[in-house]
Scaffold this motif. Structure first.
Motif, short mmCIF file in Angstrom:
data_model
loop_
_atom_site.label_atom_id
_atom_site.label_comp_id
_atom_site.label_asym_id
_atom_site.label_seq_id
_atom_site.Cartn_x
_atom_site.Cartn_y
_atom_site.Cartn_z
N ALA A 130 -20.34 13.49 1.42
CA ALA A 130 -19.48 14.34 2.26
C ALA A 130 -18.25 13.56 2.68
CB ALA A 130 -20.26 14.82 3.47
N ILE A 131 -18.43 12.31 3.05
CA ILE A 131 -17.29 11.53 3.52
C ILE A 131 -16.37 11.14 2.37
CG2 ILE A 131 -16.67 9.30 4.55
CD1 ILE A 131 -18.86 9.82 6.59
N GLU A 132 -16.97 10.86 1.20
CA GLU A 132 -16.12 10.55 0.05
C GLU A 132 -15.26 11.76 -0.35
OE1 GLU A 132 -18.41 8.88 -3.11
OE2 GLU A 132 -18.98 7.13 -1.94
N ASP A 133 -15.87 12.95 -0.32
CA ASP A 133 -15.09 14.16 -0.61
C ASP A 133 -13.94 14.28 0.38
OD1 ASP A 133 -16.70 14.80 -2.66
OD2 ASP A 133 -17.88 16.32 -1.58
N LEU A 134 -14.29 13.97 1.65
CA LEU A 134 -13.30 14.06 2.70
C LEU A 134 -12.14 13.10 2.45
CD1 LEU A 134 -12.46 15.03 5.45
CD2 LEU A 134 -14.06 13.42 6.46
N ILE A 135 -12.47 11.88 2.02
CA ILE A 135 -11.42 10.89 1.76
C ILE A 135 -10.47 11.42 0.68
CG2 ILE A 135 -10.96 8.57 0.87
CD1 ILE A 135 -13.64 7.73 2.20
N ASN A 136 -11.06 12.07 -0.35
CA ASN A 136 -10.23 12.66 -1.40
C ASN A 136 -9.26 13.70 -0.86
OD1 ASN A 136 -10.34 11.68 -4.02
ND2 ASN A 136 -12.50 12.32 -4.19
N ASP A 137 -9.75 14.49 0.13
CA ASP A 137 -8.86 15.50 0.73
C ASP A 137 -7.81 14.85 1.61
OD1 ASP A 137 -10.52 17.26 -0.48
OD2 ASP A 137 -11.62 17.83 1.34
N LEU A 138 -8.23 13.82 2.35
CA LEU A 138 -7.33 13.19 3.31
C LEU A 138 -6.13 12.55 2.64
CD1 LEU A 138 -9.89 11.45 5.70
CD2 LEU A 138 -8.53 13.48 6.17
N LYS A 139 -6.35 12.13 1.39
CA LYS A 139 -5.31 11.42 0.66
C LYS A 139 -4.05 12.29 0.49
CE LYS A 139 -6.18 11.01 -3.95
NZ LYS A 139 -6.59 10.29 -5.16
N ASP A 140 -4.22 13.63 0.53
CA ASP A 140 -3.04 14.49 0.41
C ASP A 140 -2.09 14.32 1.58
OD1 ASP A 140 -4.29 15.40 -1.80
OD2 ASP A 140 -5.12 17.20 -0.84
N LYS A 141 -2.63 13.92 2.72
CA LYS A 141 -1.79 13.85 3.92
C LYS A 141 -1.59 12.44 4.45
CE LYS A 141 -2.29 17.15 7.10
NZ LYS A 141 -3.07 17.94 8.08
N TYR A 142 -2.58 11.59 4.22
CA TYR A 142 -2.55 10.28 4.88
C TYR A 142 -2.59 9.15 3.87
CZ TYR A 142 -4.22 13.25 8.66
OH TYR A 142 -4.37 14.25 9.57
N THR A 143 -2.17 7.98 4.35
CA THR A 143 -2.42 6.76 3.61
C THR A 143 -3.78 6.26 4.07
OG1 THR A 143 -0.07 6.28 3.73
CG2 THR A 143 -1.52 4.48 3.09
N VAL A 144 -4.71 6.12 3.14
CA VAL A 144 -6.07 5.74 3.54
C VAL A 144 -6.37 4.34 3.01
CG1 VAL A 144 -8.52 6.32 3.37
CG2 VAL A 144 -6.81 8.14 3.48
N ILE A 150 0.85 -1.18 0.00
CA ILE A 150 0.00 0.00 0.00
C ILE A 150 0.89 1.23 0.00
CG2 ILE A 150 -1.76 1.27 1.29
CD1 ILE A 150 -2.66 -1.50 2.38
N LYS A 151 0.74 2.03 -1.04
CA LYS A 151 1.62 3.19 -1.22
C LYS A 151 1.19 4.34 -0.31
CE LYS A 151 4.24 2.33 -5.05
NZ LYS A 151 4.92 1.13 -4.49
N PRO A 152 2.15 5.16 0.12
CA PRO A 152 1.78 6.33 0.91
C PRO A 152 0.96 7.32 0.07
CG PRO A 152 4.13 6.37 0.43
CD PRO A 152 3.61 5.05 -0.04
N ARG A 153 0.16 8.13 0.75
CA ARG A 153 -0.68 9.15 0.11
C ARG A 153 -1.51 8.58 -1.02
NH1 ARG A 153 3.89 11.85 1.12
NH2 ARG A 153 3.74 13.52 2.66
N SER A 154 -2.15 7.47 -0.73
CA SER A 154 -3.05 6.89 -1.73
C SER A 154 -4.27 6.36 -0.99
CB SER A 154 -2.36 5.75 -2.47
OG SER A 154 -2.18 4.66 -1.60
N VAL A 155 -5.31 6.08 -1.76
CA VAL A 155 -6.49 5.45 -1.16
C VAL A 155 -6.58 4.03 -1.71
CG1 VAL A 155 -8.98 5.52 -0.90
CG2 VAL A 155 -7.68 7.66 -0.97
N THR A 156 -6.64 3.08 -0.81
CA THR A 156 -6.78 1.69 -1.22
C THR A 156 -8.13 1.18 -0.73
OG1 THR A 156 -4.41 1.42 -0.96
CG2 THR A 156 -5.73 -0.59 -1.10
N ALA A 157 -8.88 0.57 -1.62
CA ALA A 157 -10.19 0.04 -1.21
C ALA A 157 -10.12 -1.46 -1.14
CB ALA A 157 -11.26 0.47 -2.21
N PHE A 158 -10.76 -2.04 -0.11
CA PHE A 158 -10.92 -3.50 0.00
C PHE A 158 -12.36 -3.82 -0.33
CE2 PHE A 158 -7.52 -4.32 3.53
CZ PHE A 158 -6.54 -3.83 2.69
N ILE A 159 -12.58 -4.64 -1.36
CA ILE A 159 -13.95 -5.06 -1.66
C ILE A 159 -14.04 -6.58 -1.61
CG2 ILE A 159 -14.48 -3.02 -3.07
CD1 ILE A 159 -14.12 -4.83 -5.54
N GLY A 160 -15.26 -7.06 -1.54
CA GLY A 160 -15.47 -8.50 -1.52
C GLY A 160 -16.74 -8.82 -0.77
#
Lengths: 382, 259
Positions: free
Chosen positions: B187-201, B27-37
């Protein structure tokens, strides 16, 4: 194809009937009052007078039958069964209230008639049978008092709380948060269950045996000095700890795992999660449990008798000398009145006044716990 | 301020039961990784191993390695409390602390970790975290009211604010929108997009559109049957997973033909 099928079916079947006959809301009350009147009438005809138990039982039976009959005739069987279930539940509730209210009434009327400020502030110091005989003869006011017993009750119960609340709450925390149902946890749960069933006199004997043995070892021949308020407090703790453990355990298990996980996920250590999250969330419930435990032990008589004896005078020292509590004062007054014969009435009146104070004490405690619980409970804040 | 996570040969057990088998992932830093299944395939379990939260369940254990910038969080002498300070988490059900006000909830992580805050620092941090969680404008006038008085979506954003107030390196989200309406979800999805600039999500979701919208990479987990361990089937760029996945199983799942 499917659509046409359902349409024809709907057209064939009758339209659903959503309304049904209903008795007016006041019916149960009218039936109840009528049943009571009929019961009184029967009581007069068959027993030649107004007889409360007969009227009560008859009224209950007649009411149940009448409600069922009226409802079955008008509303149909399902509603009639529903109504009779309601009637039975309500009647049983009233039945359960009878002893409770009559006990409170008796205590309030007898105790209220005898109680006075003097009884609350005086002890039995220098009490003589003559004084009681003069009181019964109507020459003087009721002498003596149970200030010493109130002080004894408060001191011994407070000491029991100081011993058992920390032990009980910490044991419950161990069981819920740390034991993970391991062997030690199961053993503690089993022992707590056993302790819940210990007869109170056995707890008293245990505490007395423990402290008299210690006293005998320290100062041979002085086992008697073990009869103190503190020994009584230990005996009460034996009774109180299992109740506190059980109640606290139940309450702690109600705290959602979500909250603990939320706290762990913030990097908060386990002990701090317990102290800052779990306990504050459940504090109102824990306090209610503690109050129940206090109410349970504050009225104990037998363990106090064997551990603290009977004192006639004020003793503020938990660690030396005999002490009285309200229950032992009541017991002692009834069993060994100051003056035998007709003047024993005076002792009995003092006992009733003490009983009233004891009941009031428990009620105030309950009220206090409710207020505290309400203040500390988590707020929804909408 | 965000870290790379390397998962190597991760097996997860509940007691003797092997819940997840052989996960490999970077999992790369400053990215969003989704787990589905599908349900029960172990995606939440894998997520919870990333901050050692699965250990909270009695009997749970793992074998394998989870490296955070090269340090194994399951190595000898690692304190899970320290791991969790670096890896924050947001849960499926919003769980603000019921005894605390909105402000106290936001500051809970910092305060409970023994950091004393001056009044101005506390105010600054509250505002920063709540702005970061897109909640500031809605609650700025009632910071001292209980957090449980907010709506479900607001509570969930409050939990996100609480998680980012301790400034973690990684933010894990376990189906954060599953109980929310579409507007709160947005609102939370927008937030996740912003968070990606600082965090690994890392986010677990049942909603494939959501995975497609918010994530850079997607991991598809599946389970062969009840009682069998969950497995990582495919880990790829989100665009690849949803347009042209490598595995047929993934294709079947995302197109709705299951099995």
């Amino acid at each position: 194809m499917t659509t046409t099928h359902t349409t024809t079916e709907a057209a064939v079947s009758k339209p659903p009937k959503l309304t049904s006959k209903q008795l007016p809301k006041a019916t149960p009350w009218i039936v109840a009052i009528a049943s009571i009147l009929v019961a009184i009438l029967i009581s007069f005809i068959a027993f030649g007078g107004f007889n409360i138990p007969v009227v009560a039982v008859l009224a209950g039976l007649i009411n149940a039958i009448a409600v069922f009959a009226v409802s079955a005739a008008y509303e149909g069987r399902r509603k009639a069964v529903d109504r009779i279930a309601t009637t039975v539940v309500t009647s049983t509730f009233i039945l359960a209230c009878v002893p409770l209210i009559s006990l409170l009434w008796l205590t309030a009327s007898k105790g209220g008639a005898a109680i006075s400020g003097d009884l609350l502030t005086r002890t039995m110091l220098g009490m003589k049978g003559v004084l009681d005989q003069q009181y019964v003869a109507g020459e003087v006011t009721l002498a003596g008092g149970f200030y010493h017993a109130i002080v004894g009750t408060v001191l011994i119960t407070a000491a029991a709380c100081i011993i058992s609340i920390p032990i009980g709450v910490l044991t419950a925390i161990y069981l819920v948060e740390y034991s993970n149902k391991n062997r030690l946890g199961k053993a503690i749960t089993f022992l707590v269950d056993v302790m819940t069933g210990i007869p109170s006199i056995v707890a008293g004997l245990f505490a007395f045996a423990l402290f008299s043995t210690i006293a005998n070892v320290l100062m041979p021949g002085s086992a008697g000095i073990a009869k103190t308020g503190f020994t009584a407090a230990v005996a009460l703790s034996v009774l109180m700890i299992p109740i506190v453990v059980r109640n606290t355990e139940e309450i702690l298990r109600l705290v959602p795992m979500d909250l603990r996980e939320a706290s762990y996920a913030l990097g908060v250590p386990k002990w701090k999660t317990i102290v800052k999250i779990v306990l504050p969330t459940s504090v109102s419930g824990i306090l209610s449990g503690v109050t129940i435990a206090i109410a349970r032990v504050i009225g104990e008589t037998a363990p106090i008798m064997v551990t603290a004896g009977f004192a006639k005078t004020l003793n503020w020292n938990l660690f030396s000398g005999w002490m009285s509590t309200l229950p032992t004062f009541i017991y002692d007054s009834q069993l060994r009145p100051v003056s035998p014969g007709a003047a024993a009435l005076a002792s009995s009146e003092r006992a009733w006044a003490a009983a009233l104070v004891l009941v009031a004490l428990v009620m105030v405690l309950n009220l206090l716990a409710r207020i505290i619980a309400k203040v500390l409970a988590p707020k929804a804040g909408r | 301020m965000s870290k790379q996570i390397d998962i190597k040969d991760l097996d997860i057990f509940y007691g003797d039961f092997r819940a997840v088998d052989g996960v490999q992932m970077q999992i790369k830093p400053r990215s969003v990784t989704a787990f589905i299944g599908p349900s029960g395939c172990g995606k939440s379990t894998v997520l919870r191993t990333l901050n050692r939260m699965h250990e909270v369940i009695p009997g749970a254990s793992v074998s394998g390695e989870v490296l955070m910038d090269g340090n194994d969080i399951y190595g000898a002498g690692v304190d899970p409390v320290n791991v969790r300070r670096e890896v924050g988490m947001v849960f499926q059900r919003a769980n603000p602390f019921p005894t605390m006000s909105i402000k106290e909830n936001v500051l809970a992580g910092v305060r409970l970790n023994n950091r004393r805050l001056s009044k101005s620092e506390a105010d600054d941090l509250t505002e920063r975290a709540l702005r970061g969680a897109n909640l500031w404008n809605e609650v700025k006038d009632r910071l001292n009211l209980p957090g449980s008085g907010l709506s479900g979506g607001q509570q969930q954003r409050l939990c996100i604010a609480r998680a980012i107030a301790v400034e973690p390196e990684v933010l894990l989200m376990d189906e954060p929108c599953s109980a929310l309406d579409p507007i709160s979800t947005l609102a939370i999805e927008d937030l996740i997009n912003d968070l990606k600039d600082k965090y690994t999500v890392v986010i677990v979701t049942h909603n494939m559109q959501q995975a497609a919208r918010v994530s850079d990479k997607t991991a598809f987990f599946n389970i062969a049957g009840t009682g069998k361990p969950g497995k990582l089937i495919e880990f790829n760029e989100t665009s690849t997973i949803f347009s042209n996945p490598d595995k047929e199983e993934t294709e079947n799942y995302i197109s709705g033909r299951f099995g």
